[in-house]
Design a protein around this motif. Structure first.
Motif, PDB file in Angstrom:
ATOM      1  N   GLY A 119      67.325 110.163  -8.795  1.00 44.88           N
ATOM      2  CA  GLY A 119      66.226 111.104  -9.172  1.00 44.88           C
ATOM      3  C   GLY A 119      64.912 110.470  -9.434  1.00 44.88           C
ATOM      4  N   GLY A 120      64.823 109.426  -9.136  1.00 41.88           N
ATOM      5  CA  GLY A 120      63.437 108.713  -9.341  1.00 41.88           C
ATOM      6  C   GLY A 120      62.217 109.407  -8.954  1.00 41.88           C
ATOM      7  N   ILE A 121      61.228 109.585  -9.893  1.00 38.65           N
ATOM      8  CA  ILE A 121      59.957 110.157  -9.129  1.00 38.65           C
ATOM      9  C   ILE A 121      58.949 110.114 -10.381  1.00 38.65           C
ATOM     10  CG2 ILE A 121      60.318 112.587 -10.069  1.00 38.65           C
ATOM     11  CD1 ILE A 121      59.543 113.353  -6.855  1.00 38.65           C
ATOM     12  N   ASP A 122      57.671 109.980  -9.862  1.00 39.53           N
ATOM     13  CA  ASP A 122      56.873 109.884 -10.960  1.00 39.53           C
ATOM     14  C   ASP A 122      55.557 110.775 -10.788  1.00 39.53           C
ATOM     15  OD1 ASP A 122      55.004 109.287 -13.209  1.00 39.53           O
ATOM     16  OD2 ASP A 122      55.229 107.104 -12.937  1.00 39.53           O
ATOM     17  N   LEU A 123      55.655 111.967 -11.514  1.00 40.50           N
ATOM     18  CA  LEU A 123      54.732 112.881 -11.454  1.00 40.50           C
ATOM     19  C   LEU A 123      53.452 112.676 -12.225  1.00 40.50           C
ATOM     20  CD1 LEU A 123      56.972 116.156 -11.676  1.00 40.50           C
ATOM     21  CD2 LEU A 123      55.815 115.545  -9.641  1.00 40.50           C
ATOM     22  N   SER A 124      53.610 111.690 -12.841  1.00 41.68           N
ATOM     23  CA  SER A 124      52.522 111.336 -13.938  1.00 41.68           C
ATOM     24  C   SER A 124      51.163 110.410 -13.412  1.00 41.68           C
ATOM     25  CB  SER A 124      53.002 110.758 -15.226  1.00 41.68           C
ATOM     26  OG  SER A 124      53.564 109.486 -15.236  1.00 41.68           O
ATOM     27  N   VAL A 125      51.421 109.778 -12.178  1.00 38.80           N
ATOM     28  CA  VAL A 125      50.471 108.868 -11.829  1.00 38.80           C
ATOM     29  C   VAL A 125      49.111 109.064 -11.776  1.00 38.80           C
ATOM     30  CG1 VAL A 125      52.079 107.558 -10.353  1.00 38.80           C
ATOM     31  CG2 VAL A 125      51.026 109.336  -9.433  1.00 38.80           C
ATOM     32  N   GLY A 126      49.117 110.523 -11.337  1.00 41.88           N
ATOM     33  CA  GLY A 126      47.448 111.222 -11.258  1.00 41.88           C
ATOM     34  C   GLY A 126      47.012 111.175 -12.795  1.00 41.88           C
ATOM     35  N   SER A 127      47.770 111.529 -13.781  1.00 45.65           N
ATOM     36  CA  SER A 127      47.185 111.494 -14.977  1.00 45.65           C
ATOM     37  C   SER A 127      47.148 110.256 -15.554  1.00 45.65           C
ATOM     38  CB  SER A 127      48.113 112.673 -15.751  1.00 45.65           C
ATOM     39  OG  SER A 127      48.322 113.891 -15.377  1.00 45.65           O
ATOM     40  N   MET A 128      47.873 109.430 -15.286  1.00 48.32           N
ATOM     41  CA  MET A 128      47.576 108.100 -15.852  1.00 48.32           C
ATOM     42  C   MET A 128      46.329 107.513 -15.500  1.00 48.32           C
ATOM     43  SD  MET A 128      51.392 106.323 -16.094  1.00 48.32           S
ATOM     44  CE  MET A 128      52.163 106.450 -14.472  1.00 48.32           C
ATOM     45  N   MET A 129      45.911 107.817 -14.091  1.00 50.67           N
ATOM     46  CA  MET A 129      44.913 107.139 -13.507  1.00 50.67           C
ATOM     47  C   MET A 129      43.656 107.976 -14.414  1.00 50.67           C
ATOM     48  SD  MET A 129      44.019 107.146  -9.473  1.00 50.67           S
ATOM     49  CE  MET A 129      43.013 108.498  -8.959  1.00 50.67           C
ATOM     50  N   SER A 130      43.982 109.113 -14.318  1.00 52.52           N
ATOM     51  CA  SER A 130      42.629 109.919 -15.207  1.00 52.52           C
ATOM     52  C   SER A 130      42.587 109.166 -16.626  1.00 52.52           C
ATOM     53  CB  SER A 130      42.927 111.392 -15.365  1.00 52.52           C
ATOM     54  OG  SER A 130      43.185 112.079 -14.046  1.00 52.52           O
ATOM     55  N   LEU A 131      43.448 109.136 -17.029  1.00 51.70           N
ATOM     56  CA  LEU A 131      43.391 108.590 -18.432  1.00 51.70           C
ATOM     57  C   LEU A 131      42.776 106.964 -18.538  1.00 51.70           C
ATOM     58  CD1 LEU A 131      43.971 108.954 -21.589  1.00 51.70           C
ATOM     59  CD2 LEU A 131      46.166 107.707 -21.501  1.00 51.70           C
ATOM     60  N   VAL A 132      43.196 105.992 -17.734  1.00 52.67           N
ATOM     61  CA  VAL A 132      42.752 104.791 -17.746  1.00 52.67           C
ATOM     62  C   VAL A 132      41.115 104.943 -17.276  1.00 52.67           C
ATOM     63  CG1 VAL A 132      42.736 102.668 -16.508  1.00 52.67           C
ATOM     64  CG2 VAL A 132      44.913 103.812 -17.319  1.00 52.67           C
ATOM     65  N   SER A 133      40.815 105.767 -16.190  1.00 49.76           N
ATOM     66  CA  SER A 133      39.571 105.975 -15.898  1.00 49.76           C
ATOM     67  C   SER A 133      38.521 106.289 -16.827  1.00 49.76           C
ATOM     68  CB  SER A 133      39.535 106.971 -14.609  1.00 49.76           C
ATOM     69  OG  SER A 133      38.114 107.244 -14.318  1.00 49.76           O
TER      70      SER A 133
END
Lengths: 327, 314
Positions: free
Chosen positions: A66-80
């Motif tokens: 069931g692998g999926i990563d819904l957090s990639v967008g948020s991780m990008m925002s935080l790092v940015s």
């Protein structure tokens, strides 16, 4: 003739290549300003961030369970915004701020990975929680007490920060040549030529069999979620430099686009199936459609609409073919 | 004794206790939390999520997911907003709004059931397509200035409680009964537990899937009508991110994302917990920015509590 057609649509990479060529020819003839060297090389830079996130998503989905990563967008925002605050407000040099940002992405990915593999919580739940938490943290970091309680973007960067997203080498955007292509090649090599790659496919296609053949399931899953965090952080670096602004909401909605592209590229949502090449083709197609629609003056919301239609259509076609093969 | 142990061990109970503890904290530390106007405000914001969560619970019980509810809500806002502007009869507005949601939901259902496309893919695509449609219909403009006298569904109150919450309550009771005691309701669980066994024992898989996705669409549409009634404004981004709130409520309420287990009442409690946290934070002047951290942490903690008790999420 029928056989050739069958091979083309049942082989995802072949199918996408054909679709790419057809669209390319179609746009070249119908959209003025599409087919010239400047537009074609310029266009590639817009695919980099989405491509990195789609690759992250592809790795996670490949690992199955069931692998999926819904957090990639948020991780990008935080790092940015983290890079923006460190460089623009605290006056750090990008030489230190960028690695720290990448490290932060790695940390978030690792946190997701620990909960998924050691905590044995389902990826959808973990990364949904991650989506909320990282997005919220990004907004908190973005608050500049000098200007009241609201999150603010940062746009004060030294000139040296812009080379990643705005410079060109031999006419080709820097980030395509020195970030996207190397990353793609590395992952293509890792997935197709190394033990780790074989283990990833093994874990994704048959968890039980993989465990019995001595593969460390937890380690493999922990690694892919961590890699997803690192790739998201890379995407954050590129986009922040390209748009010359760090925004705490820059990644909103990217997770769904990234999943769409990974799946369109032939990554089976059940895991264990798909290639880096397929994902690259899907990124190229989507970037080209976006560019074409933009040149034709069609609003970008239709790019999303088209993306949705292409996604559902391609999987429908796939399922239809599987059904027919069974009969 | 045994029944008590069973109740205490349920996720619904954990969430209920959390709600009670938080309510006490907020009631003691602020003087407005228990005021009638605050509670009524809280409930009117809760109603939309609670209604959409009824359908989402069923979808997730079948082992699926529907991320298109936010866009469906947006489209329903456009339909109901336009009709309310021209003062159409309420019955027509209601039917058109429900019909819009139902159409989107059924389309999802057809693609999932007959096309055998995974639900996450289907509804992800639908989410983008419907959002494009919303944009096209509005053309970048707003609909505003809908007269308050036609917004009863969002503004009206009976016994100090918002009308929308009464409707939500009634729907929750009806569908909880339906899910527990009617054959089609039981087949929702059967499909989620073991689709093959369900099929062999005579459950119509396709009908069940069409039903849950259709219902979810219609209820998301209804939530849109309430939204327009409450705010009187229709914007392109109406309902963006709504799907995450609904899914969070359902997951917090104990519905297993793998399917086969969960209750509508649990989802209501999950939605209530999130609503109370949001409301309390505003009253305590805690920046709304930290909201995401708290909701995210709560989702993980509540699942971890289950794990520690050995119940597992699997």
């Amino acid at each position: 003739m029928r056989n050739i057609w069958d091979t083309v649509i049942s082989n995802r990479v072949l199918f996408l290549s054909l679709l790419f060529v057809i669209l390319f020819v179609f746009f070249s003839f119908t959209i003025p300003g599409f087919f010239n060297l400047y537009n074609l090389s310029n266009m590639t830079q817009y695919g980099v961030e989405l491509g990195l996130l789609a690759l992250a998503e592809a790795l996670v989905i490949l690992s199955g369970g069931g692998g999926i990563d819904l957090s990639v967008g948020s991780m990008m925002s935080l790092v940015s915004i983290l890079m923006g605050v460190l460089i623009g407000r605290a006056g750090w040099s990008p030489v230190f701020a960028v690695p720290l940002g990448i490290l932060a992405g790695m940390g978030m990915g690792l946190f997701n990975g620990i909960l998924v593999s050691l905590g044995r919580i389902l990826p959808l739940i973990v990364t949904l929680a991650g989506l909320y938490m990282y997005r919220s943290l990004a907004l908190i970091i973005a608050v500049d007490p000098q200007f009241g309680p609201n999150p603010m973007p940062v746009s004060t960067f030294p000139e040296s920060f812009y080379f990643v997203g705005q410079y060109r080498v031999g006419g080709i955007p820097f980030q395509v040549l020195f970030i996207f292509l190397p990353v793609l090649l590395i992952f293509h090599f890792l997935l197709s030529r190394t033990t780790w790659g074989r283990q990833l496919y093994g874990v994704g296609s048959n968890e039980t069999a993989a465990v019995f053949s001595g593969i460390n399931l937890k380690k493999v899953r922990l690694t892919v979620y961590t890699l997803s965090g690192i790739l998201s952080a890379l995407a954050a670096w590129v986009i922040t430099s390209r748009i010359a602004s760090a925004r705490p909401d820059v990644g909103t909605g990217y997770e769904l686009q990234a999943i769409t592209i990974a799946v369109l590229g032939g990554i089976s949502i059940q895991g264990g199936e798909g290639t880096v090449g397929g994902v690259l083709l899907a990124v190229a197609i989507i970037t080209m459609i976006n560019n074409g629609l933009q040149l034709a003056g069609i609003h970008q919301i239709w790019q999303l609409g088209a993306l949705g239609a292409v996604l559902v259509g391609s999987v429908l076609l796939n399922q239809f073919l599987i059904q027919r093969r069974k009969i | 004794m045994n029944t008590w142990v069973r109740i205490v061990r349920r996720r619904e109970f954990t969430v209920f206790i959390l709600i009670v503890i938080l309510s006490i904290i907020f009631a003691v530390s602020t003087d407005r939390f228990l005021s009638i106007s605050n509670i009524s405000n809280l409930l009117s914001q809760l109603a939309g999520v609670a209604i959409a969560a009824i359908g989402m619970t069923m979808v997730i019980i079948t082992g699926g997911i529907d991320v298109s509810v936010g866009s469906t809500l947006g489209l329903a806002c456009v339909v109901s907003g336009s009709l309310l502007m021209i003062q159409a009869p309420f019955l027509l507005v209601l039917l058109a709004t429900l019909g819009t949601g139902l159409a989107v939901g059924l389309l999802n259902g057809v693609i999932v059931a007959y096309g055998r496309v995974p639900p996450i893919i289907t509804t992800l695509g639908m989410m983008n397509m419907v959002r494009a449609l919303v944009f096209q219909a509005l053309g970048g403009r707003w609909i505003s200035g809908i007269p308050p006298e036609v917004r009863t569904i969002g503004l009206g109150k009976w016994l100090q409680i918002p009308l929308a919450m009464w409707v939500a309550g009634a729907l929750i009771v009806v569908f909880s009964y339906f899910l527990s005691y009617r054959p089609l309701g039981r087949s929702v669980y059967a499909v989620g537990n073991n689709p093959e066994a369900a099929r062999v024992s005579g459950v119509n898989l396709k009908t069940t899937l069409l039903f849950v996705y259709g219902l979810t669409g219609a209820l998301a549409g209804f939530a849109g009508l309430i939204n327009v009634g409450r705010t009187g404004i229709v914007q392109t981004n109406n309902g963006m991110g709504f799907e995450l709130d609904v899914i969070a409520a359902v997951v917090l309420g104990g519905t297993s994302i793998l399917g086969g287990r969960g209750t509508i009442v649990g989802s209501l409690l999950g939605a209530l917990l999130v609503a109370i946290i949001k409301n309390g934070m505003i009253l305590l002047n805690i920046p709304a920015l930290t909201e995401g951290v708290i909701i995210g942490a709560l989702i993980i903690i509540s699942v971890l509590i289950d794990l520690v008790r050995g119940r597992g999420v699997r």
